[in-house]
Motif scaffolding. Structure first.
Motif, PDB file in Angstrom:
ATOM      1  N   GLN A 176       1.019  -1.473  -0.161  1.00  0.00           N
ATOM      2  CA  GLN A 176      -0.021  -0.089  -0.078  1.00  0.00           C
ATOM      3  C   GLN A 176       0.698   1.793   0.400  1.00  0.00           C
ATOM      4  O   GLN A 176       0.163   2.399  -0.057  1.00  0.00           O
ATOM      5  N   THR A 178       3.304   4.519  -1.517  1.00  0.00           N
ATOM      6  CA  THR A 178       2.316   5.302  -2.432  1.00  0.00           C
ATOM      7  C   THR A 178       3.731   5.681  -3.863  1.00  0.00           C
ATOM      8  O   THR A 178       5.017   5.733  -2.348  1.00  0.00           O
ATOM      9  N   ALA A 197       2.878   4.534   2.454  1.00  0.00           N
ATOM     10  CA  ALA A 197       1.361   5.203   2.708  1.00  0.00           C
ATOM     11  C   ALA A 197       0.691   6.917   2.721  1.00  0.00           C
ATOM     12  O   ALA A 197       0.901   7.008   4.109  1.00  0.00           O
ATOM     13  N   SER A 199      -2.472   9.693   2.797  1.00  0.00           N
ATOM     14  CA  SER A 199      -3.792   9.102   3.342  1.00  0.00           C
ATOM     15  C   SER A 199      -4.743  11.105   2.397  1.00  0.00           C
ATOM     16  O   SER A 199      -3.665  11.592   2.303  1.00  0.00           O
ATOM     17  N   ARG A 200      -5.697  10.981   2.586  1.00  0.00           N
ATOM     18  CA  ARG A 200      -6.563  11.865   1.226  1.00  0.00           C
ATOM     19  C   ARG A 200      -6.448  13.255   2.323  1.00  0.00           C
ATOM     20  O   ARG A 200      -6.739  12.907   3.658  1.00  0.00           O
ATOM     21  N   GLN A 202      -4.153  14.773   2.840  1.00  0.00           N
ATOM     22  CA  GLN A 202      -2.359  14.847   3.771  1.00  0.00           C
ATOM     23  C   GLN A 202      -1.474  16.110   2.961  1.00  0.00           C
ATOM     24  O   GLN A 202      -1.808  16.180   1.508  1.00  0.00           O
ATOM     25  N   ARG A 215      -6.441  12.683  -3.350  1.00  0.00           N
ATOM     26  CA  ARG A 215      -7.195  10.611  -2.867  1.00  0.00           C
ATOM     27  C   ARG A 215      -6.063   9.881  -3.398  1.00  0.00           C
ATOM     28  O   ARG A 215      -5.154  10.220  -4.652  1.00  0.00           O
ATOM     29  N   THR A 216      -5.999   8.187  -2.906  1.00  0.00           N
ATOM     30  CA  THR A 216      -4.642   7.380  -3.935  1.00  0.00           C
ATOM     31  C   THR A 216      -5.700   6.109  -4.457  1.00  0.00           C
ATOM     32  O   THR A 216      -7.112   6.123  -4.126  1.00  0.00           O
TER      33      THR A 216
END
Length: 244
Positions: A176, A178, A197, A199-200, A202, A215-216
């Motif tokens: 997970q 990025t 990883a 998060s939205r 951030q 978003r991811t």
């Protein structure tokens, strides 16, 4: 025979035969002849008296003429003084009006100069305003284009998420992290970041600029299993992305 006439009788006969008018004429002639006339001294005195009277009359007329001339000269002197006084007043009035006109002309020239400067400044500001309006219109047009492209990208991402959820099993937590960042701009770019990883919402800094994670999701590249963070600039972009 010689006839002897008596003169006295002849005169009496002649006198008796003459008319009264003839007698008066003869009597006047006799009186004039017998009456003695004025002497030369008397006639001289009479002439001198007449001359003196004439001279007195001429002198009186001359004195009257002199008095009239003096009166006229006095009137002329008064008139000349009045005209000079009036000319002085008019000259003072003209000088005052000329001064006032000069001041008014100077003030008018200054106001005209200020008006010309204001008009030039207004024209310059209009030009600047026109340039600003053009820039603003261009920026608004680019913002609309970017918003439309972001909406399209968001739609594509949503579709990819749906496809990835349907076709791919869930990756383990280690997978997970990025590894890609989708950076917005005039041309969207994919940048490898190798970041843990995200998060939205951030914040992340890339290439010296601040971004927010909208978003991811999976990579938009076909067959690429890496996770991708879709970034936006500013809070407004985050809200837009969230609403889409």
């Amino acid at each position: 025979m010689r006839t002897v006439t008596n003169p006295d009788r002849h005169d009496r006969a002649a006198h008796r035969g003459s008319s009264p008018e003839t007698a008066d004429g003869l009597g006047g002639l006799v009186r004039r002849v017998l009456t003695p006339g004025p002497s030369p001294e008397e006639r001289l005195e009479q002439l001198l008296a007449e001359r003196r009277r004439e001279l007195d009359e001429h002198a009186a007329r001359f004195d009257a003429s002199i008095a009239d001339l003096e009166r006229r000269e006095e009137l002329l002197r008064d008139s000349r003084a009045s005209v000079e006084r009036m000319l002085r007043l008019r000259t003072s009035d003209l000088e005052a009006r000329e001064t006032e006109l000069t001041d008014f002309l100077r003030d008018f020239t200054e106001r005209e100069s200020r008006l010309a400067d204001d008009e030039a400044d207004l024209a310059r500001r209009r030009g600047e305003l026109g340039a600003v309006e053009l820039k603003r219109a261009a920026v608004e047009r680019r913002e609309r284009e970017l918003t439309a492209r972001e909406e399209r990208v968001t739609d594509v991402e949503s579709q990819l998420d749906d496809i990835d959820t349907t076709l791919s099993p869930e990756q383990p937590d280690a997978a997970q992290s990025t590894q890609l960042a989708f950076i917005p701009g005039l041309d969207y770019r994919l940048v490898e970041i190798g970041h843990p990883a995200l998060s939205r919402g951030q914040a992340i800094e890339l290439e010296g600029e601040e971004y927010l994670v909208a978003r991811t999701g999976p990579s938009p590249l076909p067959g690429d299993r890496r996770r991708c963070a879709y970034l936006v600039r500013g809070v407004r972009d985050v809200s837009l992305a969230g609403s889409s």
